[in-house]
Design a protein around this motif. Structure first.
Motif, PDB file in Angstrom:
ATOM      1  N   LEU A 158     -42.017 -32.033 -32.473  1.00 51.42           N
ATOM      2  CA  LEU A 158     -41.362 -31.047 -33.083  1.00 51.42           C
ATOM      3  C   LEU A 158     -39.754 -31.135 -33.141  1.00 51.42           C
ATOM      4  CD1 LEU A 158     -43.796 -28.094 -32.869  1.00 51.42           C
ATOM      5  CD2 LEU A 158     -43.323 -28.854 -35.021  1.00 51.42           C
ATOM      6  N   HIS A 159     -39.191 -31.578 -32.312  1.00 55.15           N
ATOM      7  CA  HIS A 159     -37.958 -31.265 -31.553  1.00 55.15           C
ATOM      8  C   HIS A 159     -37.116 -32.313 -31.979  1.00 55.15           C
ATOM      9  CE1 HIS A 159     -38.047 -26.896 -30.169  1.00 55.15           C
ATOM     10  NE2 HIS A 159     -38.085 -27.047 -28.850  1.00 55.15           N
ATOM     11  N   LEU A 160     -38.134 -33.291 -32.584  1.00 54.46           N
ATOM     12  CA  LEU A 160     -37.522 -35.085 -32.484  1.00 54.46           C
ATOM     13  C   LEU A 160     -37.508 -35.183 -34.005  1.00 54.46           C
ATOM     14  CD1 LEU A 160     -39.801 -36.436 -29.430  1.00 54.46           C
ATOM     15  CD2 LEU A 160     -36.799 -37.013 -29.781  1.00 54.46           C
ATOM     16  N   LEU A 161     -38.827 -34.314 -34.524  1.00 56.75           N
ATOM     17  CA  LEU A 161     -37.972 -34.593 -36.354  1.00 56.75           C
ATOM     18  C   LEU A 161     -37.446 -33.811 -36.630  1.00 56.75           C
ATOM     19  CD1 LEU A 161     -42.097 -33.613 -36.579  1.00 56.75           C
ATOM     20  CD2 LEU A 161     -40.713 -36.290 -36.894  1.00 56.75           C
ATOM     21  N   HIS A 162     -37.226 -32.704 -35.884  1.00 49.96           N
ATOM     22  CA  HIS A 162     -36.025 -31.437 -36.437  1.00 49.96           C
ATOM     23  C   HIS A 162     -35.030 -32.076 -36.450  1.00 49.96           C
ATOM     24  CE1 HIS A 162     -35.168 -27.044 -36.958  1.00 49.96           C
ATOM     25  NE2 HIS A 162     -34.383 -28.489 -37.986  1.00 49.96           N
ATOM     26  N   HIS A 163     -34.594 -33.259 -35.258  1.00 52.73           N
ATOM     27  CA  HIS A 163     -33.314 -34.063 -34.955  1.00 52.73           C
ATOM     28  C   HIS A 163     -33.244 -34.836 -35.922  1.00 52.73           C
ATOM     29  CE1 HIS A 163     -29.600 -35.972 -32.940  1.00 52.73           C
ATOM     30  NE2 HIS A 163     -30.572 -37.082 -32.919  1.00 52.73           N
ATOM     31  N   LEU A 164     -34.306 -35.238 -36.660  1.00 50.65           N
ATOM     32  CA  LEU A 164     -33.785 -36.653 -37.448  1.00 50.65           C
ATOM     33  C   LEU A 164     -34.083 -35.904 -38.508  1.00 50.65           C
ATOM     34  CD1 LEU A 164     -36.567 -38.709 -36.629  1.00 50.65           C
ATOM     35  CD2 LEU A 164     -33.768 -39.157 -36.519  1.00 50.65           C
ATOM     36  N   GLY A 165     -33.838 -34.707 -38.765  1.00 50.11           N
ATOM     37  CA  GLY A 165     -33.984 -34.192 -40.511  1.00 50.11           C
ATOM     38  C   GLY A 165     -34.369 -33.727 -40.871  1.00 50.11           C
TER      39      GLY A 165
END
Length: 406
Positions: A158-165
């Motif tokens: 989830l944090h990785l996806l959020h980081h990618l926007g």
């Protein structure tokens, strides 16, 4: 885009997940029992220094205590005996991660015989990739078969996806795991944050209410309270969020903005500075910090923060617009005109530039008149909650975390 390494260090302390039993060792465990076991094992090793199994067990205990030098020493002694089982190879990679040597960690994990199939090894490899800023590579390793064994992989993804926007993907993936018995609250906090960034206020509130025992849920609830003009409630929520996770940059930012709205300018500047420095490359936070210092009467610090925001995002109109206001306050009228023009070219609706330009026209070169008009304008209430123009400008862009091209 926020720095993924700082973000993940905030959320995920390096954890030992053993390949043998796939159990996570959490920071809140009984450290006294670990210390006692380590002392016993070291005593046994004195009597039997050639026992490779004892050396491996002691190394694992040393890692649990974050005695990394001792862990690596014990692993080296084990290796010198010619016996390096997979668990020790895995532990060597975790030691490298804890020491910030992420490439070395990846090499250690890749050498493990079960690298392609063991969920624990794949999770730790994904985490190492994430800490290197390799978000796509990390996500590629986080298949559905990992989540049942290592639930923390859900929140990492989830944090990785959020980081990618990829906010829609965060929301969809998170909603599927929102009822997870182990990490459901953390998942709801992640979804609430994504919904807030997507400007779905109702949805953010719904998921934040399901995550009031985790820092992210409290932070989003605080931001929503701030959005509704309830700064006292917001400050209380941010305090709880920061008690749970002192490195929560959003909570520091929100707390600073709430303090700003209560005219506690010095404390607000300090809190927003912490957030801006932690985020690193979120230009809006630096602009908010600049306004906090401006309202606190420190023009030099205000200028420094705004210029840092400009180095991060040259296309962010509020940077030159806000610098125009600072220059006007400093009596640098030519610079104020130039910065206002730059800002309005970038964004004809730039509020700070429009304010600076109107003040320049109103004072007609008289600096004493300019300061009187500027102070009156910045402190004039603009809404029912009594928020001033300056406070509105400080928060208008700082809470937007959608990725901007740099």
């Amino acid at each position: 885009m926020l720095k993924i390494t700082a973000l993940l260090r905030s959320y995920f302390p390096i954890r030992l997940i053993t390949a043998a039993n796939a159990m996570t060792i959490f920071p809140g465990q009984d450290t006294a029992s670990i210390s006692e076991r380590l002392a016993r094992l070291l005593g046994y090793i004195e009597s039997d220094p050639g026992n490779a199994a004892l050396l491996g067990d002691a190394a694992a205990c040393a890692f649990d205590e974050q005695r990394l030098d001792l862990c690596e020493e014990l692993l080296a002694r084990q290796q010198a005996l010619g016996a390096v089982p997979p668990a020790s190879m895995h532990l060597r990679g975790l030691c490298a991660m804890a020491g910030g040597r992420f490439e070395e960690a990846l090499r250690a994990f890749a050498a493990l015989p079960d690298f392609q199939s063991d969920p624990v090894i794949l999770y730790n490899s994904a985490y190492a990739h994430a800490l290197l800023g390799h978000s796509n590579e990390a996500i590629a390793l986080l298949g559905d078969d990992i989540f049942a064994v290592v639930p923390q992989a859900i929140t990492l993804k989830l944090h990785l996806l959020h980081h990618l926007g990829l906010l829609d993907e965060v929301i969809e993936f998170g909603a599927r795991h929102a009822d997870h018995p182990q990490v459901g609250a953390e998942v709801c906090g992640c979804v609430a944050t994504a919904l807030f960034d997507a400007e779905d206020i109702a949805g953010a509130g719904e998921f934040a209410a399901r995550a009031m025992n985790v820092s992210d849920g409290l932070t989003v609830s605080g931001l929503l309270a701030l959005n509704d003009g309830h700064s006292d409630d917001a400050i209380a929520l941010f305090a709880r969020a920061l008690e749970m996770r002192p490195t929560n940059s959003r909570a520091h930012l929100g707390n600073g903005l709430a303090l700003l709205e209560q005219h506690q300018f010095a404390q607000a500047a300090q809190q927003i500075d912490v957030a801006a420095q932690s985020f690193g490359n979120h230009a809006g936070s630096w602009v908010a910090a600049g306004w906090a210092h401006l309202l606190n009467g420190d023009l030099a610090q205000a200028r420094a923060r705004l210029e840092q925001g400009g180095r991060i995002d040259r296309g962010f109109a509020e940077v030159p617009g806000s610098l125009a206001v600072v220059a006007l306050k400093e009596g640098k009228l030519d610079e104020a005109r130039t910065q206002a023009k730059i800002a309005l070219r970038l964004d004809p609706a730039c509020l700070s530039a429009t304010l600076a330009q109107s003040l320049l026209e109103a004072q007609a070169g008289h600096q004493d008149v300019a300061n009187v008009i500027l102070d009156a304008a910045l402190h004039r209430p603009v809404d029912a909650q009594g928020k001033t123009i300056a406070q509105a400008l400080a928060r208008i862009h700082s809470l937007r975390f959608k990725n901007r091209p740099n």
